[in-house]
Enzyme design. Structure first.
Site, short mmCIF file in Angstrom:
data_model
loop_
_atom_site.label_atom_id
_atom_site.label_comp_id
_atom_site.label_asym_id
_atom_site.label_seq_id
_atom_site.Cartn_x
_atom_site.Cartn_y
_atom_site.Cartn_z
N GLN A 57 0.80 -1.22 0.00
CA GLN A 57 0.00 0.00 0.00
C GLN A 57 0.84 1.28 0.00
OE1 GLN A 57 -2.68 -1.75 3.28
NE2 GLN A 57 -4.07 -0.46 2.13
N ARG A 113 3.79 0.06 12.99
CA ARG A 113 3.47 -1.26 12.44
C ARG A 113 3.55 -1.17 10.92
NH1 ARG A 113 -1.98 -3.87 11.10
NH2 ARG A 113 -1.24 -5.92 10.50
N HIS A 158 1.20 -9.19 4.68
CA HIS A 158 0.03 -8.32 4.53
C HIS A 158 -0.37 -8.37 3.04
CE1 HIS A 158 -2.19 -4.73 6.51
NE2 HIS A 158 -2.78 -4.94 5.33
N ASN A 202 -1.74 -10.69 8.49
CA ASN A 202 -2.75 -9.66 8.66
C ASN A 202 -4.09 -10.16 8.13
OD1 ASN A 202 -3.60 -6.77 9.15
ND2 ASN A 202 -4.17 -7.01 7.00
N GLU A 203 -5.09 -10.21 8.99
CA GLU A 203 -6.48 -10.47 8.60
C GLU A 203 -6.65 -11.65 7.65
OE1 GLU A 203 -8.11 -6.87 6.96
OE2 GLU A 203 -8.12 -5.86 8.88
N ASN A 345 -7.78 -5.85 14.38
CA ASN A 345 -8.12 -4.75 13.47
C ASN A 345 -9.63 -4.55 13.52
OD1 ASN A 345 -5.46 -4.72 12.71
ND2 ASN A 345 -5.82 -5.36 10.59
N TYR A 347 -12.91 -1.79 12.61
CA TYR A 347 -13.35 -0.55 11.97
C TYR A 347 -14.81 -0.21 12.21
CZ TYR A 347 -8.95 -0.37 9.38
OH TYR A 347 -7.63 -0.28 9.06
N GLU A 416 -5.16 -1.96 14.13
CA GLU A 416 -5.68 -1.03 13.12
C GLU A 416 -7.04 -0.53 13.57
OE1 GLU A 416 -6.06 -2.34 9.01
OE2 GLU A 416 -4.11 -3.35 9.12
N GLU A 468 -5.57 1.78 -1.43
CA GLU A 468 -6.59 1.03 -0.71
C GLU A 468 -7.08 -0.16 -1.56
OE1 GLU A 468 -7.45 0.79 2.31
OE2 GLU A 468 -9.41 -0.17 2.21
C1 GBH Z 1 -7.84 -3.42 6.65
O1 GBH Z 1 -8.87 -4.23 6.16
C2 GBH Z 1 -6.53 -3.77 5.98
O2 GBH Z 1 -5.70 -4.48 6.88
C3 GBH Z 1 -5.80 -2.59 5.42
O3 GBH Z 1 -4.81 -3.03 4.56
C4 GBH Z 1 -6.79 -1.64 4.79
O4 GBH Z 1 -6.18 -0.60 4.11
C5 GBH Z 1 -7.67 -1.10 5.87
O5 GBH Z 1 -8.28 -2.13 6.57
C6 GBH Z 1 -8.76 -0.15 5.42
O6 GBH Z 1 -9.72 -0.82 4.65
O7 GBH Z 1 -16.09 -3.31 -0.30
O8 GBH Z 1 -18.09 -3.79 0.93
O9 GBH Z 1 -16.79 -5.59 -0.02
C7 GBH Z 1 -10.14 -3.96 6.71
C8 GBH Z 1 -11.15 -4.98 6.29
C9 GBH Z 1 -12.23 -5.89 4.48
C10 GBH Z 1 -12.70 -3.68 5.07
C11 GBH Z 1 -12.83 -5.70 3.12
C12 GBH Z 1 -13.34 -3.47 3.72
C13 GBH Z 1 -14.48 -4.51 1.89
C14 GBH Z 1 -15.95 -4.35 2.08
N1 GBH Z 1 -11.69 -4.68 5.00
N2 GBH Z 1 -13.88 -4.70 3.22
S1 GBH Z 1 -16.79 -4.26 0.57
#
Ligand code: GBH
Length: 520
Positions: A57, A113, A158, A202-203, A345, A347, A416, A468
């Protein structure tokens, strides 16, 4: 310490019994006094404050100095991301890492990180052909971090798998567990003197599901209903192998810690009075996190609720075996307990309602639950520049408590958490992001002070705008803005950078002398 806790709790209860003022809440949408009142207090003394990024990224330099292509280079060069954008240059952190570190100094973070690019270190994937220039780059970065007094937390994987390994099946190939362990071994050897916090993956839920189930992310394989489970199975073993390797060969001399980072949403029943909605929401929490957490932090195996669900659905689909692979007893013993902390992580939160979705004819992870996800578009605050990202701060506190209740009193790092905005002219006044950080960090503080969650650190995603994934440069998560049109990739702090710096300096939200609040 105990006295401080008590004081904080008493103060909190005083706050909620006295008349609530507007200023006690961050979002006008969330003003439940018991749940949403802003609390004052600080994190433990040695709390880790950081920012997070990932190699693909930010680095750019996609083919410089002997680097091999990754699956994300292939995917973006095939035009699969937003506006066919790619990360060939991205933030150019391969060349501008010193500037990145200067930005971190301004923020006052104690930790950074970042992730290593496997194909930069091993262009052919395997550990018998090392790219010295790749090793040198990370050594320089680590040296510069130490000079700046910033502790690295390093993610081995990642998402940027060497393309050559994908050509052999990628994570659907069981041999990958060995290939990953060999890569990890090399990294521990090369960087272990300088790295005391390691992350294997990662994830894994996200790259399994989006890469090998839906195919919307690299490597783009829509192996619905099967791919992600196969991938997850091998990734769990790869993680366990790397953990044991570190434990046996390096822990004593290098003295670091190693674990995994899992993605966790909070799932709230859409109708809290419906027993069905409650049951599906609970299932979603136990499966999204538990798919990887239960083997590693629990008993070495997938959660029973997940095994039953997929076995039942496989039967409905006339299959003679479950689509979810099984661990042997030896596997389980190898996997159980392979953690030193919990990397989370987080959100956002989703609502979950009961709805029959299982089909006889089509298998998919997303249809496994007999549930439907949504967001409360009417009464939650405006989403971020990412349509999936609604600010629901109280979800973080619930999730932290869920982790403590389900996997025990494990030390947790929030590895995160952050908020995006869409494309557009530089807007340094990012009030929505500031509100998000204040509210989420405050919920983390409540989890620590009031619920005694063993919280060790918090990492903001992200230091700066970056690539992203399939959304390209259209979703911007940075505390710093990056101008991707300018070959110099200039970085400019947003207001949120100043606010985050103050939170770090204060180690939270202390009540300041002569006031009844924190000046930010
Ligand atoms: C993280 O993923 C990642 O670790 C990081 O690299 C990334 O930049 C950051 O979050 C911000 O997104 O488009 O409706 O299908 C977070 C998990 C999983 C969130 C995929 C967004 C897509 C939803 N992500 N999800 S959708």
């Amino acid at each position: 310490m105990a006295v401080l806790h008590l004081l904080a709790i008493v103060a909190f209860h005083l706050l909620i019994i006295s008349e609530a003022k507007d200023s006690d809440f961050i979002y006008k949408e969330f003003t439940n006094p018991k749940r949403d009142t802003f609390v004052y207090g600080t994190f433990p003394k040695d709390f880790a404050w950081g920012v997070a990024t990932a190699s693909y990224q930010i680095e750019g330099a996609w083919d410089a100095d002997g680097k091999g292509p990754s699956i994300w280079d292939t995917f973006t060069h095939n035009g699969r991301s937003h506006k066919k954008q790619n990360a060939d240059v991205a933030c150019d952190s391969y060349n501008k890492y010193e500037e990145d570190i200067a930005m971190m100094k301004k923020l006052g973070v104690s930790h950074y990180r970042f992730s290593l690019s496997w194909p930069r270190i091993l262009p052919k994937g395997f550990a018998n052909e090392v790219n010295r220039e790749g090793i040198e780059y990370y050594k320089k970065l680590l040296d510069a971090l130490h000079k700046a007094n910033i502790e690295p937390m390093v993610t081995l994987y990642h998402w940027d798998l060497p393309q050559v390994l994908q050509d052999m099946g990628g994570w659907e190939n069981e041999m990958m567990a060995n290939y990953f362990a060999a890569y990890a071994d090399l990294c521990f050897q090369a960087f272990g003197e300088q790295v005391k916090l390691w992350i294997t993956f990662n994830e894994p839920t996200i790259f399994s599901l989006f890469g090998y189930e839906l195919g919307t992310d690299a490597p783009g394989l829509p192996h619905n209903g099967y791919g992600a489970y196969r991938v997850g199975h091998t990734v769990i073993k790869a993680h366990a192998k790397a953990w044991h390797l570190y434990d046996q060969k390096y822990r004593k001399s290098q003295g670091g810690k190693i674990s995994i980072v899992l993605h966790g949403n909070w799932f709230e029943p859409k109708n809290p009075d419906s027993e069905f909605d409650r049951a599906v929401a609970e299932k979603a929490s136990y499966v999204e996190l538990g798919w990887f957490a239960n083997p590693i932090f629990g008993d070495g195996d997938y959660p029973a609720i997940m095994k039953d669900m997929i076995a039942n659905n496989s039967r409905i689909q006339q299959l003679s075996t479950s689509r979810l692979p099984e661990f042997t007893e030896d596997d389980k013993r190898m996997i159980e307990g392979t953690f030193d902390f919990f990397g989370l992580n987080h959100y956002t939160t989703n609502l979950v309602a009961h709805k029959p979705t299982v089909s006889e004819h089509f298998a998919s992870f997303f249809m496994e639950f007999n549930g439907e996800m949504s967001q409360d578009k009417e009464s939650w605050p405006e989403p971020a520049g990412s349509p999936w990202l609604y600010p629901v701060p109280w979800g973080l506190r619930k999730l932290l408590n869920h982790i403590k209740q389900t996997y025990g009193d494990v030390p947790i790092y929030i590895t995160e958490n952050g908020f995006s905005e869409g494309e557009g002219p530089l807007n340094t006044k990012d009030t929505a992001r500031i509100n998000y950080y204040k509210a989420y960090i405050n919920e983390a503080l409540k989890a620590y002070l009031i619920d005694s969650v063993n919280l060790k650190g918090y990492f903001a995603w992200s230091l700066m705008d970056n690539f992203e994934w399939r959304s390209g440069y259209s979703e911007r998560f940075g505390l710093y803005h990056v101008d991707f049109e300018d070959p110099e990739r200039p970085r400019t702090p947003r207001e949120s950078a100043n606010v985050y710096a103050k939170i770090i300096k204060n180690n939270g939200f202390p009540v300041q002398a002569g006031t009844d609040h924190t000046e930010l």
